[in-house]
Motif scaffolding. Structure first.
Motif, short mmCIF file in Angstrom:
data_model
loop_
_atom_site.label_atom_id
_atom_site.label_comp_id
_atom_site.label_asym_id
_atom_site.label_seq_id
_atom_site.Cartn_x
_atom_site.Cartn_y
_atom_site.Cartn_z
N SER A 1 -15.29 -0.53 -0.92
CA SER A 1 -15.19 -1.98 -0.83
C SER A 1 -14.24 -2.62 -1.84
O SER A 1 -13.93 -3.80 -1.72
CB SER A 1 -16.57 -2.59 -1.01
N LYS A 2 -13.82 -1.85 -2.84
CA LYS A 2 -13.04 -2.39 -3.96
C LYS A 2 -13.78 -3.56 -4.62
O LYS A 2 -13.20 -4.53 -5.05
CB LYS A 2 -11.63 -2.78 -3.56
N VAL B 1 -6.76 -1.52 -12.82
CA VAL B 1 -6.66 -2.26 -14.07
C VAL B 1 -6.37 -3.74 -13.83
O VAL B 1 -6.73 -4.57 -14.66
CB VAL B 1 -5.58 -1.68 -15.02
N SER B 2 -5.78 -4.09 -12.70
CA SER B 2 -5.52 -5.51 -12.42
C SER B 2 -6.81 -6.27 -12.07
O SER B 2 -6.81 -7.48 -12.09
CB SER B 2 -4.50 -5.67 -11.29
N ASP B 3 -7.89 -5.53 -11.78
CA ASP B 3 -9.19 -6.16 -11.49
C ASP B 3 -10.00 -6.38 -12.76
O ASP B 3 -11.02 -7.04 -12.73
CB ASP B 3 -10.02 -5.31 -10.53
#
Length: 63
Positions: free
Chosen positions: A42-43, A59-61
């Motif tokens: 699902s990210k 890493v952008s999350d």
């Protein structure tokens, strides 16, 4: 054709593991039994599984 393929793979997987990566919205009409385990990627860190590698995040999350 897809139903036949999935049925064939389910029969082959009696004594082994087969991993299939497929969009669940493309699985309509495919019979699923108790031996099939669906894992949703699902990210989302709190719903389903984030990604293929457990504990690895984009890493952008990061906030």
């Amino acid at each position: 054709m897809k139903v036949g393929l999935f049925s064939y793979l389910a029969k082959q997987a009696v004594s082994q593991q087969i991993i299939i990566i497929e969009n669940t919205n493309h699985m309509a009409g495919i019979p699923l039994d108790d031996n099939i385990n669906i894992v949703e990627f699902s990210k989302d860190k709190h719903n389903g599984r984030y990604g293929y590698l457990d504990g690895v995040y984009d890493v952008s999350d990061e906030s």
